[in-house]
Design a protein around this motif. Sequence first.
Motif, PDB file in Angstrom:
ATOM      1  N   THR A  86      -5.551 -22.733 -31.190  1.00 14.23           N
ATOM      2  CA  THR A  86      -4.483 -21.858 -30.687  1.00 14.23           C
ATOM      3  C   THR A  86      -5.041 -20.498 -30.298  1.00 14.23           C
ATOM      4  OG1 THR A  86      -2.810 -22.972 -32.036  1.00 14.23           O
ATOM      5  CG2 THR A  86      -2.279 -20.755 -31.246  1.00 14.23           C
ATOM      6  N   ILE A  87      -5.891 -19.953 -31.149  1.00 18.59           N
ATOM      7  CA  ILE A  87      -6.453 -18.624 -30.900  1.00 18.59           C
ATOM      8  C   ILE A  87      -7.318 -18.615 -29.640  1.00 18.59           C
ATOM      9  CG2 ILE A  87      -8.076 -16.917 -31.818  1.00 18.59           C
ATOM     10  CD1 ILE A  87      -5.303 -16.761 -33.007  1.00 18.59           C
ATOM     11  N   GLN A  88      -7.912 -19.754 -29.291  1.00 20.45           N
ATOM     12  CA  GLN A  88      -8.707 -19.816 -28.060  1.00 20.45           C
ATOM     13  C   GLN A  88      -7.896 -19.369 -26.849  1.00 20.45           C
ATOM     14  OE1 GLN A  88     -11.824 -20.352 -27.504  1.00 20.45           O
ATOM     15  NE2 GLN A  88     -12.676 -21.456 -29.241  1.00 20.45           N
ATOM     16  N   TRP A  89      -6.565 -19.533 -26.907  1.00 21.92           N
ATOM     17  CA  TRP A  89      -5.711 -19.149 -25.787  1.00 21.92           C
ATOM     18  C   TRP A  89      -5.603 -17.638 -25.628  1.00 21.92           C
ATOM     19  CZ3 TRP A  89      -3.869 -21.733 -21.749  1.00 21.92           C
ATOM     20  CH2 TRP A  89      -3.997 -23.114 -21.776  1.00 21.92           C
ATOM     21  N   VAL A  90      -6.048 -16.887 -26.622  1.00 22.71           N
ATOM     22  CA  VAL A  90      -6.116 -15.432 -26.453  1.00 22.71           C
ATOM     23  C   VAL A  90      -7.082 -15.089 -25.323  1.00 22.71           C
ATOM     24  CG1 VAL A  90      -6.823 -13.265 -27.565  1.00 22.71           C
ATOM     25  CG2 VAL A  90      -5.489 -14.960 -28.846  1.00 22.71           C
ATOM     26  N   SER A  91      -8.185 -15.827 -25.229  1.00 16.99           N
ATOM     27  CA  SER A  91      -9.129 -15.653 -24.127  1.00 16.99           C
ATOM     28  C   SER A  91      -8.722 -16.452 -22.902  1.00 16.99           C
ATOM     29  CB  SER A  91     -10.538 -16.069 -24.570  1.00 16.99           C
ATOM     30  OG  SER A  91     -11.031 -15.216 -25.557  1.00 16.99           O
ATOM     31  N   THR A  92      -8.353 -17.728 -23.114  1.00 15.75           N
ATOM     32  CA  THR A  92      -8.036 -18.600 -21.978  1.00 15.75           C
ATOM     33  C   THR A  92      -6.807 -18.111 -21.226  1.00 15.75           C
ATOM     34  OG1 THR A  92      -8.984 -20.485 -23.164  1.00 15.75           O
ATOM     35  CG2 THR A  92      -7.541 -20.972 -21.301  1.00 15.75           C
ATOM     36  N   GLY A  93      -5.759 -17.705 -21.952  1.00 16.10           N
ATOM     37  CA  GLY A  93      -4.543 -17.220 -21.302  1.00 16.10           C
ATOM     38  C   GLY A  93      -4.803 -15.983 -20.461  1.00 16.10           C
ATOM     39  N   TYR A  94      -5.640 -15.094 -20.970  1.00 18.23           N
ATOM     40  CA  TYR A  94      -6.004 -13.886 -20.210  1.00 18.23           C
ATOM     41  C   TYR A  94      -6.710 -14.257 -18.911  1.00 18.23           C
ATOM     42  CZ  TYR A  94      -8.527  -9.589 -19.050  1.00 18.23           C
ATOM     43  OH  TYR A  94      -9.046  -8.506 -18.389  1.00 18.23           O
ATOM     44  N   LEU A  95      -7.713 -15.135 -18.999  1.00 14.18           N
ATOM     45  CA  LEU A  95      -8.481 -15.505 -17.814  1.00 14.18           C
ATOM     46  C   LEU A  95      -7.616 -16.233 -16.788  1.00 14.18           C
ATOM     47  CD1 LEU A  95     -11.842 -16.676 -19.424  1.00 14.18           C
ATOM     48  CD2 LEU A  95     -11.417 -14.583 -18.136  1.00 14.18           C
ATOM     49  N   LEU A  96      -6.712 -17.086 -17.242  1.00 17.13           N
ATOM     50  CA  LEU A  96      -5.847 -17.794 -16.303  1.00 17.13           C
ATOM     51  C   LEU A  96      -4.894 -16.828 -15.596  1.00 17.13           C
ATOM     52  CD1 LEU A  96      -4.980 -21.076 -18.262  1.00 17.13           C
ATOM     53  CD2 LEU A  96      -6.776 -20.684 -16.562  1.00 17.13           C
ATOM     54  N   ALA A  97      -4.402 -15.832 -16.315  1.00 19.60           N
ATOM     55  CA  ALA A  97      -3.540 -14.825 -15.680  1.00 19.60           C
ATOM     56  C   ALA A  97      -4.316 -14.021 -14.647  1.00 19.60           C
ATOM     57  CB  ALA A  97      -2.945 -13.899 -16.746  1.00 19.60           C
ATOM     58  N   VAL A  98      -5.573 -13.719 -14.952  1.00 19.10           N
ATOM     59  CA  VAL A  98      -6.422 -13.015 -13.989  1.00 19.10           C
ATOM     60  C   VAL A  98      -6.538 -13.813 -12.697  1.00 19.10           C
ATOM     61  CG1 VAL A  98      -8.823 -12.359 -13.516  1.00 19.10           C
ATOM     62  CG2 VAL A  98      -7.737 -11.650 -15.647  1.00 19.10           C
ATOM     63  N   PHE A  99      -6.836 -15.092 -12.827  1.00 20.84           N
ATOM     64  CA  PHE A  99      -7.018 -15.916 -11.630  1.00 20.84           C
ATOM     65  C   PHE A  99      -5.705 -16.156 -10.892  1.00 20.84           C
ATOM     66  CE2 PHE A  99     -11.073 -17.026 -13.644  1.00 20.84           C
ATOM     67  CZ  PHE A  99     -11.903 -16.863 -12.551  1.00 20.84           C
TER      68      PHE A  99
ATOM     69  N   ALA B 292       0.231 -15.048 -33.340  1.00 18.37           N
ATOM     70  CA  ALA B 292      -0.653 -15.553 -32.280  1.00 18.37           C
ATOM     71  C   ALA B 292       0.091 -15.708 -30.957  1.00 18.37           C
ATOM     72  CB  ALA B 292      -1.265 -16.893 -32.702  1.00 18.37           C
ATOM     73  N   ALA B 293       1.328 -16.205 -30.999  1.00 22.08           N
ATOM     74  CA  ALA B 293       2.084 -16.406 -29.757  1.00 22.08           C
ATOM     75  C   ALA B 293       2.313 -15.073 -29.042  1.00 22.08           C
ATOM     76  CB  ALA B 293       3.410 -17.092 -30.059  1.00 22.08           C
ATOM     77  N   ALA B 294       2.646 -14.030 -29.802  1.00 24.19           N
ATOM     78  CA  ALA B 294       2.866 -12.715 -29.200  1.00 24.19           C
ATOM     79  C   ALA B 294       1.571 -12.182 -28.600  1.00 24.19           C
ATOM     80  CB  ALA B 294       3.414 -11.745 -30.240  1.00 24.19           C
ATOM     81  N   LEU B 295       0.465 -12.339 -29.309  1.00 20.24           N
ATOM     82  CA  LEU B 295      -0.811 -11.850 -28.792  1.00 20.24           C
ATOM     83  C   LEU B 295      -1.191 -12.568 -27.507  1.00 20.24           C
ATOM     84  CD1 LEU B 295      -3.315 -10.098 -29.035  1.00 20.24           C
ATOM     85  CD2 LEU B 295      -4.311 -11.808 -30.573  1.00 20.24           C
ATOM     86  N   ILE B 296      -1.000 -13.885 -27.450  1.00 18.19           N
ATOM     87  CA  ILE B 296      -1.316 -14.632 -26.234  1.00 18.19           C
ATOM     88  C   ILE B 296      -0.456 -14.145 -25.071  1.00 18.19           C
ATOM     89  CG2 ILE B 296      -1.204 -16.924 -25.170  1.00 18.19           C
ATOM     90  CD1 ILE B 296      -1.896 -18.042 -28.011  1.00 18.19           C
ATOM     91  N   ALA B 297       0.849 -13.940 -25.327  1.00 18.67           N
ATOM     92  CA  ALA B 297       1.752 -13.466 -24.268  1.00 18.67           C
ATOM     93  C   ALA B 297       1.336 -12.093 -23.763  1.00 18.67           C
ATOM     94  CB  ALA B 297       3.188 -13.434 -24.788  1.00 18.67           C
ATOM     95  N   PHE B 298       0.966 -11.202 -24.662  1.00 16.53           N
ATOM     96  CA  PHE B 298       0.596  -9.846 -24.248  1.00 16.53           C
ATOM     97  C   PHE B 298      -0.757  -9.826 -23.545  1.00 16.53           C
ATOM     98  CE2 PHE B 298       3.320  -8.424 -28.068  1.00 16.53           C
ATOM     99  CZ  PHE B 298       4.469  -8.500 -27.296  1.00 16.53           C
ATOM    100  N   ARG B 299      -1.619 -10.756 -23.922  1.00 16.56           N
ATOM    101  CA  ARG B 299      -2.884 -10.872 -23.192  1.00 16.56           C
ATOM    102  C   ARG B 299      -2.647 -11.347 -21.758  1.00 16.56           C
ATOM    103  NH1 ARG B 299      -7.978  -9.459 -23.648  1.00 16.56           N
ATOM    104  NH2 ARG B 299      -8.903 -11.538 -23.676  1.00 16.56           N
TER     105      ARG B 299
END
Length: 484
Positions: A61-74, A113-120
Amino acid sequence: MSHPDTTGAPPTATAPDRLDPAVWRTAVTVLVGALAVVFDTTIVSVALDDLARDLDAPLRTIQWVSTGYLLAVFLTIPLAGWAQQRLGGRRLWMASLSVFLLGSVLSALAWNAAALIAFRVVQGIGGGIMMPLTATLIIQAAKGRDIGKVMAVITVPTALGPILGPVLGGLILRLADWRWMFLVNIPFCAAGLWLARRNLSPGRPADGGSRVRLDVVGLLLLSPGVVAVIYGLSRVEGEAGFLTAGVLVPLTAGLALVGGFVGHALHRPAGALIDIRLLRHRAPAAASALLFLGGFALYAPMMLLPLYFQQIRGHDPLGTGLLLIPQGVGALLARGLAGSYTDRFGPRRVAVAAFAVIALATVPFARVTAGTSEILLMAALLVRGVGLGAAMIAPFDAAYAGLGHHEIADASIITRIAQQIGGSVGIAVLVVVLQHATGTARTASALADGFGTAFWWSVAFTAAAIPLSLLLPGRRAPEPAAED
């Protein structure tokens, strides 16, 4: 697409060996904000274990802190050109930096974790616009002059981020908790906003900017397509590698969407989200291919190197980051000379030499053993950094040189996507190679041999860039300033 002139006053005469002060002001202004984005991309990579523990969430789940950020960038990178048409350069820069600042503050306040992923993801939306816009604003300010020297400035964050990000992250985790990894962005963003209001020309939207139409079809094809490709590559793991539904389905769908965008853009002579017709010319096409391999040469080994120093040598995150500093120092040392040599001799010679240096300096890691001297490896990293510093400048020079003012934003987006996808492909390939090579390792020596195999793959891909570099332009006559 027609893009705005956001640079203000006409260029003034300058000495041949220095940049116009107005270009320096623009460069410093945007790079201050860009550093926050680049560091944030890599700084979180060393904190995943801490985040999983403090937020009581599994690592997957925590991996999405990085993955979610990169996908939003792209997802947002392709919008940069249209948004600049609509808003003008300064307003778009300040708006995207403000969104990134908001995401940073919210990430520091995340309660689970869900909030952190959303804010990332909020951070990634702002960062995705800023990444190509950084190059666009500086290149437009330079008016087509001294592109090599300009690229030496623009590519500083690209070199510093993967090197200093893990060091900064390790230092923060040693002295404070993970929330400070996001709070540290606040001074960068605040200074960037103040400098932008003070130094960037107000610019103007394109003529009729309020009526500029967004290529909705192109957006619905390209952004999800690139995101699906990156997502598929991020799912590569285990013995199956690429041969799983979790990888093949998004990867195939993404490539189909990108292919659909190419067909759409080629049949739309004006108003496409990105003008990919630039790739009909040999120089920008070769430059984009080289930046793809350059992303492989930069980002893929940056995944291997920390793992080697931690798993084979037993260093903690901070110690690992400190061992990687010589590569960043080498990149910074190379940039001034590489920019000048690119302007003097053309990008072809510089690119050939740079990729040859990278390949040769990676060979010591391919021959690594559990007892290899760290002094030798740090010396190799210093030399490797010199090659990386030059290798990022020469292709960018070829990609932008000779372009009209209105073509620069599209070139910025194309080159950024090529470089980042190259890095993602490289990481995915080397993950598979490393897992196969170390899967049955039972001793430190066997594990080191497995890392050596992965580094040999990195050497091979880097060496493949050498003949491709011959397609770049050679020495060229001085160019007049690009006209709109």
